[in-house]
Design a protein around this motif. Structure first.
Motif, PDB file in Angstrom:
ATOM      1  N   GLN A   5     -15.011  -5.942 -27.840  1.00  0.00           N
ATOM      2  CA  GLN A   5     -13.942  -6.721 -28.437  1.00  0.00           C
ATOM      3  C   GLN A   5     -13.491  -6.027 -29.711  1.00  0.00           C
ATOM      4  OE1 GLN A   5     -14.721 -10.860 -28.977  1.00  0.00           O
ATOM      5  NE2 GLN A   5     -15.031 -11.266 -26.807  1.00  0.00           N
ATOM      6  N   THR A   6     -12.192  -5.947 -29.910  1.00  0.00           N
ATOM      7  CA  THR A   6     -11.668  -5.345 -31.128  1.00  0.00           C
ATOM      8  C   THR A   6     -10.587  -6.236 -31.714  1.00  0.00           C
ATOM      9  OG1 THR A   6      -9.923  -4.112 -29.977  1.00  0.00           O
ATOM     10  CG2 THR A   6     -12.061  -3.023 -30.215  1.00  0.00           C
ATOM     11  N   ASN A   7     -10.321  -6.046 -32.983  1.00  0.00           N
ATOM     12  CA  ASN A   7      -9.282  -6.811 -33.671  1.00  0.00           C
ATOM     13  C   ASN A   7      -8.214  -5.856 -34.185  1.00  0.00           C
ATOM     14  OD1 ASN A   7     -10.669  -9.373 -33.482  1.00  0.00           O
ATOM     15  ND2 ASN A   7     -12.071  -8.587 -35.039  1.00  0.00           N
ATOM     16  N   LYS A  34      -3.344  -2.203 -38.729  1.00  0.00           N
ATOM     17  CA  LYS A  34      -3.951  -1.610 -37.546  1.00  0.00           C
ATOM     18  C   LYS A  34      -3.128  -1.985 -36.321  1.00  0.00           C
ATOM     19  CE  LYS A  34      -8.161  -1.280 -34.772  1.00  0.00           C
ATOM     20  NZ  LYS A  34      -9.541  -1.764 -34.533  1.00  0.00           N
ATOM     21  N   ILE A  35      -2.661  -0.966 -35.608  1.00  0.00           N
ATOM     22  CA  ILE A  35      -1.816  -1.168 -34.429  1.00  0.00           C
ATOM     23  C   ILE A  35      -2.502  -0.553 -33.212  1.00  0.00           C
ATOM     24  CG2 ILE A  35       0.426  -0.669 -33.367  1.00  0.00           C
ATOM     25  CD1 ILE A  35       1.622  -0.493 -36.158  1.00  0.00           C
ATOM     26  N   THR A  36      -2.532  -1.308 -32.117  1.00  0.00           N
ATOM     27  CA  THR A  36      -3.088  -0.831 -30.852  1.00  0.00           C
ATOM     28  C   THR A  36      -2.024  -0.945 -29.773  1.00  0.00           C
ATOM     29  OG1 THR A  36      -5.301  -1.597 -31.494  1.00  0.00           O
ATOM     30  CG2 THR A  36      -4.951  -1.081 -29.168  1.00  0.00           C
ATOM     31  N   TRP A 219      -4.062 -14.011 -30.964  1.00  0.00           N
ATOM     32  CA  TRP A 219      -3.821 -13.794 -29.541  1.00  0.00           C
ATOM     33  C   TRP A 219      -4.944 -12.926 -28.988  1.00  0.00           C
ATOM     34  CZ3 TRP A 219      -0.579 -16.224 -26.406  1.00  0.00           C
ATOM     35  CH2 TRP A 219       0.493 -16.921 -26.976  1.00  0.00           C
ATOM     36  N   GLU A 220      -5.548 -13.378 -27.906  1.00  0.00           N
ATOM     37  CA  GLU A 220      -6.572 -12.596 -27.220  1.00  0.00           C
ATOM     38  C   GLU A 220      -5.951 -11.980 -25.976  1.00  0.00           C
ATOM     39  OE1 GLU A 220     -11.049 -13.541 -26.458  1.00  0.00           O
ATOM     40  OE2 GLU A 220      -9.953 -14.107 -24.634  1.00  0.00           O
ATOM     41  N   LYS A 237      -3.058 -10.555 -34.615  1.00  0.00           N
ATOM     42  CA  LYS A 237      -2.243 -11.594 -35.231  1.00  0.00           C
ATOM     43  C   LYS A 237      -0.863 -11.667 -34.580  1.00  0.00           C
ATOM     44  CE  LYS A 237      -4.480 -10.497 -39.630  1.00  0.00           C
ATOM     45  NZ  LYS A 237      -4.269  -9.865 -40.965  1.00  0.00           N
ATOM     46  N   PHE A 238      -0.387 -10.495 -34.100  1.00  0.00           N
ATOM     47  CA  PHE A 238       0.941 -10.438 -33.508  1.00  0.00           C
ATOM     48  C   PHE A 238       0.917  -9.553 -32.264  1.00  0.00           C
ATOM     49  CE2 PHE A 238       4.937  -7.983 -33.052  1.00  0.00           C
ATOM     50  CZ  PHE A 238       5.795  -9.033 -32.752  1.00  0.00           C
TER      51      PHE A 238
END
Length: 499
Positions: A5-7, A34-36, A219-220, A237-238
Motif C-alpha cells: 500500500q502506498t500513499n 507526490k504524484i503516481t 481515494w483508494e 487525496k486527489f
C-alpha cells in the motif's frame, strides 16, 4: 496478492496527453507533491494520444467548418471557433514555457507549421465559406486568413488537389499559414520523461480495477500489476481519471453522483494513408471539407500532411467504424458493461434519437476500399488506390447525457466531470481534446483545487501570460502571444519538409 500500500497526493490514471499535462502543471506549481501515474499499457501515449491514432491537427478553428454555424438569419455564429482558438493559444503558451525552461529541448520534435485550409465545392458551400471567412477575418485571432475562389490561386495552394479537377463548378478555399501539425504522442512522451526526472512514479502495465472512498476521505485505488501478477492498493487525496475511452467505467466505479446518468457511444476512426514521396511532396496542408448531409460532426473529411518520426505522409479521412470497445486495446464487452440502471433510459433515448447515426455507421463499416477511394477523389481527383493503404486509428467514446436539448443527447466535445468536493475528476469525450489539453487541465485545477488557485496564480501567469484574461478584449496581447509562441516553438512560417 500483494499487501503493498502506498500513499500519494495525486494519482493520475492513464498516461496520455491529459495526465501528462496535468502532472506537468502541478509539478511546476507544487514540486513537493507526490504524484503516481498508472497506465495499463507498456509506455506512455499509446492510445488516443498516439500519433497514428489521431489526425495531429492543432485545432484552432482555422479550417474546421463544423466549429462555425450559419444562423437562421444568415449571419455566422463563430463563438465555438473563438473558444477553440483561444484554448489552443493557451496550449502554445504552456508549451513555450516548457521550451524556454529547457524542459522540452526541441519543439520541432512535436510541432511543425502546416497551413490550415477549408475547401468547398458547389454554390451553397462556397457562399457559406465566404461568409465564414468574412466573419473570422474581422477577428484578431484569425488575422492573416486568406480566401480565394480562383482556380489558379488554388492550384498554387493545393496543386495535388487541383490537378485534373473540373473547375466549371464553383469551388473556394480559405488558407492560414498559422496552422500546425502536432505529434501528441511525441509530446506526451516528452512530458512523462520530464515528470520521471522530477520523481513522479510512473507505473506502466498497471491496470486500475476499482476505486473507492475511504472513511478518512481519501481515494483508494485497486491496481493489478499486469507484469508481476499481484494486486496493489494505493491511496491519494486527489485522483484524475484520464484514461480516454476507459474513463467512463472508472467514473462509474467511483460512485460519485456527478457521474450518474452519463453513457458513452464508441466510434472508431479509419484513415487512408499515403507514404509515397512523389505524391506526398505535392501536398503541404491540412485541408478540411464539409461533412456529408446527415453525417455526424466527427466525420468531417480532411486531407492532412503529417510529420511522424521525420517522415512526411498524407492521411485522408476519417471514415467511421464501429467496435463496442471503448479503447483500441479494450474489451468487446465495454459498451454492454457501461450500461447501468442510472443511464439505461438515457442510452435508450439516444438510440432512438440517433437512428440516422446508426445507419451512417453501418454504411461506413460496409464501405469497400474502392468506395473509400471515391470519397478521396473528391479531394484528389486522380488518386490511385494502389498508392493508399487503410489505417485503423483510435477509439473515441462520445458522451451521452440528458441536457436541455432532451434526454439521451449525444455530445460532440470534451467534458470534465468532477466530484462536488473536488477530490476526483474525469475527462470524457473527444475532439478537440488534445489541442485544448492545457485549458481543460486548468479547468480541472480550478474545480478541484480552488483553495490553492490564488496562491498558484502568479506562477500560472508566468507559464500562461493570458491566464485570467479575455483575449478578445486585448488584441495587442493576441499579437504578442502569437508572435512570441510562434518564435519559441519555431512555427512562425511555413515549413516545406519535402521538396
Amino acid at each position: 496478492m500483494s499487501d503493498r500500500q502506498t500513499n500519494a497526493d495525486v494519482i493520475l490514471i492513464g498516461a496520455g496527453i491529459m495526465s501528462a499535462t496535468l502532472g506537468s502543471l502541478l509539478k511546476e506549481l507544487v514540486p513537493d507533491w507526490k504524484i503516481t501515474v498508472f497506465e495499463s499499457l507498456a509506455s506512455a501515449g499509446e492510445e488516443s494520444s498516439n500519433e497514428w491514432n489521431n489526425a495531429g491537427t492543432g485545432h484552432s478553428s482555422l479550417c474546421e467548418l463544423n466549429y462555425t454555424v450559419e444562423k437562421p438569419d444568415g449571419t455566422m455564429d463563430i463563438n465555438k471557433a473563438i473558444k477553440v482558438n483561444e484554448e489552443f493559444q493557451v496550449s502554445k503558451q504552456f508549451w513555450s514555457y516548457l521550451v524556454n525552461s529547457n524542459l522540452i529541448r526541441n519543439p520541432r520534435d512535436f510541432i511543425v507549421p502546416v497551413p490550415h485550409m477549408s475547401f468547398v465545392q458547389g454554390e451553397k458551400d462556397v457562399t457559406f465559406l465566404k461568409k465564414r471567412f468574412e466573419a473570422l477575418s474581422r477577428n484578431p485571432l484569425f488575422a492573416g486568413m486568406e480566401y480565394s475562389d480562383d482556380p489558379a490561386k488554388l492550384a498554387e495552394w493545393i496543386p495535388l488537389m487541383m490537378k485534373d479537377r473540373d473547375v466549371n463548378k464553383p469551388i473556394a478555399a480559405t488558407r492560414s499559414t498559422a496552422g500546425t501539425d502536432v505529434n501528441f504522442g511525441a509530446l506526451t512522451r516528452m512530458l512523462f520523461n520530464h515528470l520521471k526526472s522530477k520523481n513522479v512514479e510512473l507505473k506502466y502495465k498497471h491496470h486500475v480495477e476499482d476505486l473507492k472512498r475511504t472513511s478518512g476521505g481519501l481515494w483508494e485505488v485497486k491496481v493489478k500489476d499486469l507484469a508481476g501478477g499481484g494486486t496493489e492498493r494505493h491511496t491519494a487525496k486527489f485522483v484524475f481519471i484520464g484514461g480516454g475511452g476507459g474513463s467512463l467505467h472508472l467514473l462509474q466505479k467511483s460512485g460519485i453522483p456527478e457521474g450518474k446518468g452519463i453513457g458513452g457511444f464508441p466510434v472508431s476512426g479509419l484513415f487512408m494513408v499515403c507514404q509515397k514521396p512523389e505524391i506526398v511532396s505535392k501536398h503541404h496542408a491540412k485541408v478540411y471539407g464539409q461533412a456529408p448531409v446527415g453525417a455526424p460532426p466527427m466525420s468531417v473529411p480532411h486531407l492532412d500532411t503529417r510529420l511522424i518520426e521525420g517522415k512526411e505522409s498524407l492521411l485522408f479521412g476519417p471514415f467511421a467504424g464501429f467496435s463496442p470497445k471503448f479503447l483500441k486495446t479494450g474489451s468487446m464487452m465495454d459498451l454492454i458493461t457501461s450500461v447501468k440502471p442510472h443511464n439505461l433510459f438515457t442510452m435508450l433515448a439516444a438510440g432512438v434519437k440517433n437512428a440516422s447515426l446508426t445507419t451512417y455507421l453501418i454504411k461506413q463499416v460496409m464501405l469497400s476500399k474502392e468506395q473509400r477511394m471515391q470519397e478521396l477523389r473528391q479531394f484528389i481527383p486522380d488518386a490511385n488506390s494502389e498508392d493508399w493503404d487503410l489505417l485503423v486509428a483510435g477509439q473515441r467514446v462520445q458522451i451521452i447525457k440528458d441536457t436541455a436539448a432532451g434526454k439521451g443527447t449525444l455530445q460532440f466535445g470534451t467534458e470534465v466531470i468532477s466530484a462536488g468536493d473536488g477530490s476526483i475528476a474525469a475527462l470524457l469525450g473527444a475532439s478537440p481534446g488534445a489541442s485544448t489539453a492545457v485549458s481543460v487541465m486548468l479547468e480541472v485545477m480550478e474545480r478541484c483545487f480552488p483553495q490553492h488557485m490564488k496562491e498558484w496564480e502568479p506562477k500560472i501567469k508566468e507559464m500562461i501570460p493570458s491566464y485570467g484574461v479575455k483575449l478578445l478584449e486585448h488584441p495587442e496581447l493576441i499579437r504578442e502571444i502569437q508572435t512570441t509562441t510562434s518564435r519559441t516553438l519555431g512555427i512562425s512560417g511555413e515549413l516545406h519538409l519535402v521538396q
